[in-house]
Design a protein around this motif. Sequence first.
Motif, PDB file in Angstrom:
ATOM      1  N   ASN A  11       1.191  -1.077   0.037  1.00  0.00           N
ATOM      2  CA  ASN A  11      -0.075  -0.056  -0.201  1.00  0.00           C
ATOM      3  C   ASN A  11       0.861   1.458  -0.400  1.00  0.00           C
ATOM      4  O   ASN A  11       1.875   1.064   0.462  1.00  0.00           O
ATOM      5  CB  ASN A  11      -0.250  -0.245   1.111  1.00  0.00           C
ATOM      6  N   THR A  12      -0.123   2.682  -0.340  1.00  0.00           N
ATOM      7  CA  THR A  12       0.914   3.686  -0.816  1.00  0.00           C
ATOM      8  C   THR A  12      -0.088   4.952   0.000  1.00  0.00           C
ATOM      9  O   THR A  12      -0.937   4.566  -0.491  1.00  0.00           O
ATOM     10  CB  THR A  12       1.192   3.655  -1.883  1.00  0.00           C
ATOM     11  N   GLY A  13       0.650   5.770   1.085  1.00  0.00           N
ATOM     12  CA  GLY A  13      -0.081   6.949   1.367  1.00  0.00           C
ATOM     13  C   GLY A  13       0.787   8.052   1.860  1.00  0.00           C
ATOM     14  O   GLY A  13       1.843   7.817   1.674  1.00  0.00           O
ATOM     15  N   GLU A  14      -0.077   8.978   2.082  1.00  0.00           N
ATOM     16  CA  GLU A  14       1.438  10.011   2.331  1.00  0.00           C
ATOM     17  C   GLU A  14       1.487   9.663   3.648  1.00  0.00           C
ATOM     18  O   GLU A  14       3.226   9.761   4.090  1.00  0.00           O
ATOM     19  CB  GLU A  14       0.078  11.066   2.237  1.00  0.00           C
ATOM     20  N   GLY A  17       1.454   4.543   4.761  1.00  0.00           N
ATOM     21  CA  GLY A  17       1.278   3.616   4.140  1.00  0.00           C
ATOM     22  C   GLY A  17       0.049   2.498   4.528  1.00  0.00           C
ATOM     23  O   GLY A  17      -0.742   2.179   3.419  1.00  0.00           O
ATOM     24  N   HIS A  20      -3.085   4.246   9.018  1.00  0.00           N
ATOM     25  CA  HIS A  20      -3.103   5.249   9.668  1.00  0.00           C
ATOM     26  C   HIS A  20      -4.257   5.592  10.910  1.00  0.00           C
ATOM     27  O   HIS A  20      -5.764   5.892  10.472  1.00  0.00           O
ATOM     28  CB  HIS A  20      -3.772   6.870   8.465  1.00  0.00           C
ATOM     29  N   ASP A  35       4.759  -1.674   2.987  1.00  0.00           N
ATOM     30  CA  ASP A  35       3.900  -0.593   2.644  1.00  0.00           C
ATOM     31  C   ASP A  35       4.963   0.708   2.703  1.00  0.00           C
ATOM     32  O   ASP A  35       5.737   0.322   2.847  1.00  0.00           O
ATOM     33  CB  ASP A  35       3.135  -0.424   3.638  1.00  0.00           C
ATOM     34  N   ALA A  37       5.350   4.910   2.770  1.00  0.00           N
ATOM     35  CA  ALA A  37       4.662   6.244   3.565  1.00  0.00           C
ATOM     36  C   ALA A  37       5.468   7.623   3.053  1.00  0.00           C
ATOM     37  O   ALA A  37       6.679   7.877   2.996  1.00  0.00           O
ATOM     38  CB  ALA A  37       4.093   6.230   4.839  1.00  0.00           C
TER      39      ALA A  37
END
Length: 141
Positions: A11-14, A17, A20, A35, A37
Motif C-alpha cells: 500500500n502507499t499513502g502520505e 502506508g 493511518h 507499505d 508512506a
Amino acid sequence: MKVRRSPVGDNTGEDGGGAHNDGVLEIEESTFARDFAADEGGGIESNPSSSLYLRDSLIEGNTAGDNGGGLDLTEPASIVGTRTIDNAVTGGEATGGGVNVDLDSDEAAVTSLNTLWIAYCPIFVFSCDSMCSLSPRRSGA
C-alpha cells in the motif's frame, strides 16, 4: 478498529502506508509488509490523541520518506511480541528506520518492543533497527 490475522501489504499513502491511526487501533497476529508512506509511518502511523495496541505481529520491509519506516508513534502505545524487520527511511534528516517514537514533553511512553520496555522518555527519539537494539537520540539532533 480491530485488525486480526490479516496481511496488509503493498500500500502507499502520505502518512501511514499500511494504516493511518487517528483513533483506537488494535492489531493482533497480523503482518504489515512492503507499505510506503511519502512522509511518516511506512507501515503504521499513529497520530496524537490515538491509541495503538500491537500484539504478536510482523512489521517488515516498509519504507517512509521521513520518520518511522515501520512504525511512527506520537502517542504512548502497547507493543508486545511484535517484530520489526528490514524497515527503512529515505529522507536525509529522517529517524527511526524500524520504529520512531516522538512524544511531547508532558507524555510518557509505555511501549514494549518484544521484551524491551521504553518508559518515561518524553524528549527522545528512539530508532529501532531490525535487531531491535535502541539508540536514543534527542529530538532535533
